[in-house]
Design a protein around this motif. Structure first.
Motif, PDB file in Angstrom:
ATOM      1  N   MET A  97      -4.331  -7.592  -1.145  1.00 15.37           N
ATOM      2  CA  MET A  97      -3.464  -6.853  -2.070  1.00 15.37           C
ATOM      3  C   MET A  97      -4.278  -5.923  -2.976  1.00 15.37           C
ATOM      4  O   MET A  97      -3.792  -4.869  -3.392  1.00 15.37           O
ATOM      5  CB  MET A  97      -2.627  -7.830  -2.895  1.00 15.37           C
ATOM      6  N   GLY A 154       6.599  -5.599   5.521  1.00 14.59           N
ATOM      7  CA  GLY A 154       5.638  -6.256   6.406  1.00 14.59           C
ATOM      8  C   GLY A 154       5.011  -7.521   5.862  1.00 14.59           C
ATOM      9  O   GLY A 154       5.690  -8.472   5.496  1.00 14.59           O
ATOM     10  N   ASN A 155       3.704  -7.529   5.818  1.00 15.02           N
ATOM     11  CA  ASN A 155       2.983  -8.714   5.366  1.00 15.02           C
ATOM     12  C   ASN A 155       3.089  -8.921   3.862  1.00 15.02           C
ATOM     13  O   ASN A 155       2.935 -10.041   3.381  1.00 15.02           O
ATOM     14  CB  ASN A 155       1.502  -8.611   5.759  1.00 15.02           C
ATOM     15  N   THR A 156       3.331  -7.850   3.139  1.00 14.96           N
ATOM     16  CA  THR A 156       3.397  -7.988   1.686  1.00 14.96           C
ATOM     17  C   THR A 156       4.474  -8.992   1.278  1.00 14.96           C
ATOM     18  O   THR A 156       4.336  -9.691   0.268  1.00 14.96           O
ATOM     19  CB  THR A 156       3.660  -6.611   1.032  1.00 14.96           C
ATOM     20  N   GLY A 172      -6.693 -13.014  -1.893  1.00 12.67           N
ATOM     21  CA  GLY A 172      -6.110 -12.036  -2.820  1.00 12.67           C
ATOM     22  C   GLY A 172      -6.649 -10.630  -2.662  1.00 12.67           C
ATOM     23  O   GLY A 172      -6.182  -9.699  -3.334  1.00 12.67           O
ATOM     24  N   ALA A 230       0.834  -1.202   0.000  1.00 13.92           N
ATOM     25  CA  ALA A 230       0.000   0.000   0.000  1.00 13.92           C
ATOM     26  C   ALA A 230       0.872   1.257   0.000  1.00 13.92           C
ATOM     27  O   ALA A 230       0.629   2.205  -0.748  1.00 13.92           O
ATOM     28  CB  ALA A 230      -0.921  -0.006   1.221  1.00 13.92           C
ATOM     29  N   THR A 261       3.059 -12.481   0.483  1.00 18.96           N
ATOM     30  CA  THR A 261       1.925 -12.686  -0.419  1.00 18.96           C
ATOM     31  C   THR A 261       2.323 -13.453  -1.669  1.00 18.96           C
ATOM     32  O   THR A 261       3.503 -13.534  -2.035  1.00 18.96           O
ATOM     33  CB  THR A 261       1.307 -11.349  -0.865  1.00 18.96           C
ATOM     34  N   ARG A 262       1.288 -13.956  -2.327  1.00 19.78           N
ATOM     35  CA  ARG A 262       1.512 -14.667  -3.596  1.00 19.78           C
ATOM     36  C   ARG A 262       0.654 -14.114  -4.716  1.00 19.78           C
ATOM     37  O   ARG A 262       0.998 -14.246  -5.877  1.00 19.78           O
ATOM     38  CB  ARG A 262       1.203 -16.158  -3.421  1.00 19.78           C
ATOM     39  N   ASN A 263      -0.488 -13.522  -4.378  1.00 24.35           N
ATOM     40  CA  ASN A 263      -1.386 -13.160  -5.477  1.00 24.35           C
ATOM     41  C   ASN A 263      -2.294 -12.001  -5.122  1.00 24.35           C
ATOM     42  O   ASN A 263      -2.401 -11.602  -3.968  1.00 24.35           O
ATOM     43  CB  ASN A 263      -2.236 -14.371  -5.867  1.00 24.35           C
ATOM     44  N   ASN A 280       3.542  -4.777  12.618  1.00 26.41           N
ATOM     45  CA  ASN A 280       2.210  -4.166  12.459  1.00 26.41           C
ATOM     46  C   ASN A 280       1.478  -4.220  13.797  1.00 26.41           C
ATOM     47  O   ASN A 280       0.701  -5.123  14.072  1.00 26.41           O
ATOM     48  CB  ASN A 280       1.409  -4.889  11.363  1.00 26.41           C
ATOM     49  N   GLU A 285       9.779   3.616   6.891  1.00 28.06           N
ATOM     50  CA  GLU A 285       9.440   2.211   7.146  1.00 28.06           C
ATOM     51  C   GLU A 285      10.039   1.825   8.494  1.00 28.06           C
ATOM     52  O   GLU A 285      11.256   1.978   8.710  1.00 28.06           O
ATOM     53  CB  GLU A 285       9.987   1.355   5.996  1.00 28.06           C
ATOM     54  N   GLY A 286       9.189   1.340   9.401  1.00 29.29           N
ATOM     55  CA  GLY A 286       9.663   1.007  10.740  1.00 29.29           C
ATOM     56  C   GLY A 286      10.662  -0.144  10.758  1.00 29.29           C
ATOM     57  O   GLY A 286      11.535  -0.208  11.625  1.00 29.29           O
ATOM     58  N   GLU A 339      -4.040  -2.521   4.883  1.00 24.59           N
ATOM     59  CA  GLU A 339      -4.651  -3.148   6.063  1.00 24.59           C
ATOM     60  C   GLU A 339      -5.246  -2.122   7.021  1.00 24.59           C
ATOM     61  O   GLU A 339      -6.245  -2.380   7.678  1.00 24.59           O
ATOM     62  CB  GLU A 339      -3.598  -3.970   6.827  1.00 24.59           C
ATOM     63  N   VAL A 387       7.172   5.704  12.957  1.00 19.27           N
ATOM     64  CA  VAL A 387       6.356   6.849  13.386  1.00 19.27           C
ATOM     65  C   VAL A 387       5.902   6.593  14.815  1.00 19.27           C
ATOM     66  O   VAL A 387       5.251   5.582  15.095  1.00 19.27           O
ATOM     67  CB  VAL A 387       5.135   7.034  12.458  1.00 19.27           C
TER      68      VAL A 387
HETATM   69  C1  FAD Z   1       1.414 -15.330   5.299  1.00 16.20           C
HETATM   70  C2  FAD Z   1       0.577 -14.317   4.582  1.00 16.20           C
HETATM   71  C3  FAD Z   1       0.199 -14.544   3.276  1.00 16.20           C
HETATM   72  C4  FAD Z   1      -0.598 -13.621   2.613  1.00 16.20           C
HETATM   73  N1  FAD Z   1      -0.919 -13.854   1.301  1.00 16.20           N
HETATM   74  C5  FAD Z   1      -1.673 -12.953   0.644  1.00 16.20           C
HETATM   75  C6  FAD Z   1      -1.921 -13.104  -0.754  1.00 16.20           C
HETATM   76  O1  FAD Z   1      -1.408 -14.018  -1.419  1.00 16.20           O
HETATM   77  N2  FAD Z   1      -2.735 -12.191  -1.345  1.00 16.20           N
HETATM   78  C7  FAD Z   1      -3.283 -11.141  -0.660  1.00 16.20           C
HETATM   79  O2  FAD Z   1      -4.011 -10.353  -1.228  1.00 16.20           O
HETATM   80  N3  FAD Z   1      -2.992 -10.933   0.647  1.00 16.20           N
HETATM   81  C8  FAD Z   1      -2.212 -11.814   1.301  1.00 16.20           C
HETATM   82  N4  FAD Z   1      -1.903 -11.579   2.607  1.00 16.20           N
HETATM   83  C9  FAD Z   1      -2.376 -10.324   3.220  1.00 16.20           C
HETATM   84  C10 FAD Z   1      -1.461  -9.203   2.707  1.00 16.20           C
HETATM   85  O3  FAD Z   1      -0.170  -9.491   3.133  1.00 16.20           O
HETATM   86  C11 FAD Z   1      -1.853  -7.830   3.197  1.00 16.20           C
HETATM   87  O4  FAD Z   1      -3.210  -7.589   3.009  1.00 16.20           O
HETATM   88  C12 FAD Z   1      -1.062  -6.734   2.471  1.00 16.20           C
HETATM   89  O5  FAD Z   1       0.264  -7.080   2.272  1.00 16.20           O
HETATM   90  C13 FAD Z   1      -1.134  -5.473   3.287  1.00 16.20           C
HETATM   91  O6  FAD Z   1      -0.303  -4.492   2.746  1.00 16.20           O
HETATM   92  P1  FAD Z   1      -0.019  -3.200   3.597  1.00 16.20           P
HETATM   93  O7  FAD Z   1       0.914  -2.373   2.797  1.00 16.20           O
HETATM   94  O8  FAD Z   1      -1.279  -2.612   4.084  1.00 16.20           O
HETATM   95  O9  FAD Z   1       0.705  -3.761   4.906  1.00 16.20           O
HETATM   96  P2  FAD Z   1       2.237  -4.415   5.099  1.00 16.20           P
HETATM   97  O10 FAD Z   1       2.650  -4.987   3.820  1.00 16.20           O
HETATM   98  O11 FAD Z   1       2.116  -5.257   6.261  1.00 16.20           O
HETATM   99  O12 FAD Z   1       3.065  -3.139   5.370  1.00 16.20           O
HETATM  100  C14 FAD Z   1       2.901  -2.389   6.569  1.00 16.20           C
HETATM  101  C15 FAD Z   1       4.228  -1.762   6.880  1.00 16.20           C
HETATM  102  O13 FAD Z   1       4.067  -0.759   7.875  1.00 16.20           O
HETATM  103  C16 FAD Z   1       5.240  -0.753   8.662  1.00 16.20           C
HETATM  104  N5  FAD Z   1       4.907  -0.089   9.933  1.00 16.20           N
HETATM  105  C17 FAD Z   1       4.076  -0.510  10.906  1.00 16.20           C
HETATM  106  N6  FAD Z   1       4.007   0.416  11.886  1.00 16.20           N
HETATM  107  C18 FAD Z   1       4.800   1.448  11.512  1.00 16.20           C
HETATM  108  C19 FAD Z   1       5.132   2.701  12.095  1.00 16.20           C
HETATM  109  N7  FAD Z   1       4.631   3.086  13.275  1.00 16.20           N
HETATM  110  N8  FAD Z   1       5.996   3.511  11.423  1.00 16.20           N
HETATM  111  C20 FAD Z   1       6.516   3.156  10.221  1.00 16.20           C
HETATM  112  N9  FAD Z   1       6.237   1.968   9.631  1.00 16.20           N
HETATM  113  C21 FAD Z   1       5.386   1.132  10.268  1.00 16.20           C
HETATM  114  C22 FAD Z   1       5.617  -2.212   8.800  1.00 16.20           C
HETATM  115  O14 FAD Z   1       6.986  -2.359   9.083  1.00 16.20           O
HETATM  116  C23 FAD Z   1       5.253  -2.730   7.415  1.00 16.20           C
HETATM  117  O15 FAD Z   1       6.337  -2.725   6.547  1.00 16.20           O
HETATM  118  C24 FAD Z   1      -1.053 -12.453   3.279  1.00 16.20           C
HETATM  119  C25 FAD Z   1      -0.621 -12.196   4.585  1.00 16.20           C
HETATM  120  C26 FAD Z   1       0.188 -13.111   5.229  1.00 16.20           C
HETATM  121  C27 FAD Z   1       0.635 -12.813   6.629  1.00 16.20           C
END
Ligand code: FAD
Length: 461
Positions: free
Chosen positions: A442, A42-44, A439, A14, A47-49, A215, A33-34, A425, A153
């Motif tokens: 993402m 983080g969770n990304t 999916g 995101a 991911t796979r799809n 997270n 990025e923390g 998220e 942050v």
């Molecule tokens: C094992 C697993 C498999 C998954 N597979 C899929 C899939 O195949 N397809 C799918 O759609 N979804 C999947 N998901 C869900 C998917 O990972 C998330 O919905 C998506 O990656 C979220 O993206 P994001 O950028 O919101 O969060 P993230 O990718 O989690 O990024 C959040 C970031 O914020 C940072 N952060 C947190 N707090 C702070 C702060 N205070 N200051 C600065 N930085 C901070 C963290 O370090 C992190 O890097 C999966 C999740 C897991 C755990």
């Protein structure tokens, strides 16, 4: 004059989509990025799809997936608990996302076979989530986006819906950063066990977190405390049954177990507690985290026999096995007498007789049990016997901040924030009141990330 046009908090999908969109609109963008660089995203990373609507088959998708079908799927999995207007907009915007994300360097591959067949609906990242992230970071940095790792942050200065600055903690101390617009993309709060307990009580102590320990919802909390409207409730999340031997955090996809439909699931009392054959696995896998969470000790055991060992993708850990049911029970610390009663009672109730087929409801049932298995019921009778211990694995939480169609945060009094946007998220609860379709995490991050970046750029201009 603010130091930056756009400050993006977070380093996952995101955040990167937002940063790239803002940079392409001509902004000076900083990502904080923390996590350290190796753990960025983080969770990304796991991911796979991604699920996107599309009108035709492509090189990597086996057929069309209309906006209407996507919407119907979302309505089904959420039980209608979604902001329908916002979701329709997201689904419409998921169509151009398939091209846009590839223009940012992300590559897709044909879907792999397996228990969760998604070849028509979901695009799989070539090389997985890490490779996807690497492509986005490369593109962002090529566009001049500055990325600072280990920059967390820890405070926000917000006045009447207007973001002024963020205080960031890093290895050398703390720093205050000003920006014309702020994008929050810091994930859910699933790694904060105290917050999980607000929704789940003491059970949460036994949960495993499938993704990043970073997270913890700290930014979500600051935003809500400073007047941003909260959406969702603390018990709603994506939770699956994962191998109980997985680490507390970051076990990722290789700890998941897809073999529930092949046998039975018993709790620590050696009793079955739910119909393992309710529906095909892709439609039911996401209920098992909650089901196991309601069992004693938040632990259960998937039990099956020798012919089934080759029928699913194993977890990272080997199954526990024994030539006898009683021996298996002892290895699992279950009452052997009760365990044998459960399995022999189950075996006696199996009607079976139809071709065994896990791709469809095959009608092989049990009859006469307190909880019947309504499909794929087969006797557990050929040694060695196998077990996988499972616990609830929390993927991500849904409580977060309310946004509008422009990804702008809304304040508790109903007004729109001036210059604060959210994606991923942290605002997933706008789309997912409950339930999940594979999916879509993402999709939420990419679509709202892109919009947040564009709108943040407009405001900065
Ligand atoms: C094992 C697993 C498999 C998954 N597979 C899929 C899939 O195949 N397809 C799918 O759609 N979804 C999947 N998901 C869900 C998917 O990972 C998330 O919905 C998506 O990656 C979220 O993206 P994001 O950028 O919101 O969060 P993230 O990718 O989690 O990024 C959040 C970031 O914020 C940072 N952060 C947190 N707090 C702070 C702060 N205070 N200051 C600065 N930085 C901070 C963290 O370090 C992190 O890097 C999966 C999740 C897991 C755990």
């Amino acid at each position: 004059m603010p130091q930056w046009d756009v400050l993006v908090a977070g380093g996952g999908n995101a955040a990167l989509c937002a940063a790239i969109a803002a940079a392409r609109a001509g902004c000076r963008v900083l990502i904080v990025e923390g996590a350290p660089k190796f753990y960025r995203g983080g969770n990304t990373r796991h991911t796979r799809n991604m699920r996107c609507a599309h009108d035709h088959a492509t090189d990597t998708l086996t057929g069309p997936y209309s906006e209407e079908e996507f919407f119907d799927d979302l309505m089904r999995v959420t039980g209608g608990n979604t902001d329908q207007d916002l979701s329709r907009m997201m689904i419409a915007q998921s169509k151009p996302m398939l091209d846009w994300i590839q223009q940012q360097g992300v590559r897709f591959q044909p879907s792999l076979g397996g228990t969760i067949s998604l070849g028509r609906t979901n695009s799989f990242f070539l090389g997985g989530g890490r490779s996807m992230l690497n492509a986005l970071y490369r593109t962002a940095q090529g566009l001049g986006v500055e990325v600072r790792y280990e920059h967390e942050v820890v405070a926000l200065d917000i006045e009447k819906g207007h973001f002024r600055s963020a205080t960031v903690r890093h290895p050398a101390g703390t720093e205050t950063i000003t920006a014309a617009s702020f994008v929050a993309a810091c994930g859910g709060f699933q790694a904060d066990f105290d917050w999980l307990k607000e929704g789940w009580g003491g059970k949460a102590e036994n949960f495993l977190i499938r993704g990043t320990p970073n997270n913890r919802g700290t930014v979500t909390r600051m935003l809500i405390d400073q007047g941003v409207r909260q959406i969702g409730d603390p018990s709603q999340c994506h939770a699956v049954a994962i191998d109980a031997r997985a680490p507390r955090y970051d076990g990722g996809i290789i700890t998941r177990l897809d073999c529930v439909v092949l046998g039975v699931v018993v709790n620590q009392n050696a009793e079955r507690f739910y119909d393992e054959g309710e529906d095909i696995w892709p439609k039911r896998y996401a209920i098992w985290g909650r089901l196991v969470a309601d069992q004693p000790g938040q632990q259960a055991y998937i039990i099956f026999d020798a012919p089934n060992i080759e029928r699913f993708m194993p977890s990272l850990y080997p199954p526990i096995s024994d030539p006898t049911l009683a021996g298996l029970a002892r290895k699992l610390d279950l009452d052997p007498v009760r365990f044998e009663e459960t399995i022999t009672g189950f075996n006696a109730a199996v009607i079976g007789g139809r071709p065994f087929d896990t791709n469809h409801k095959d009608g092989n049932t049990t009859r006469g049990l307190a909880i019947d298995k309504t499909n794929w019921a087969q006797r557990i009778e050929t040694p060695p016997y196998y077990a996988y211990p499972v616990r609830p694995g929390i993927t991500f939480t849904y409580l977060g901040v309310k946004v509008g169609h422009d990804a702008r945060m809304l304040m508790a009094d109903g007004t729109a924030s001036d210059n604060m946007f959210a994606a991923g998220e942290i605002m997933a609860g706008n789309v997912l009141g409950q339930g999940y379709a594979a999916g879509i995490g993402m999709t939420i991050g990419s679509v709202f990330g892109r919009i947040a970046g564009q709108e943040a750029a407009k405001h900065a201009a």
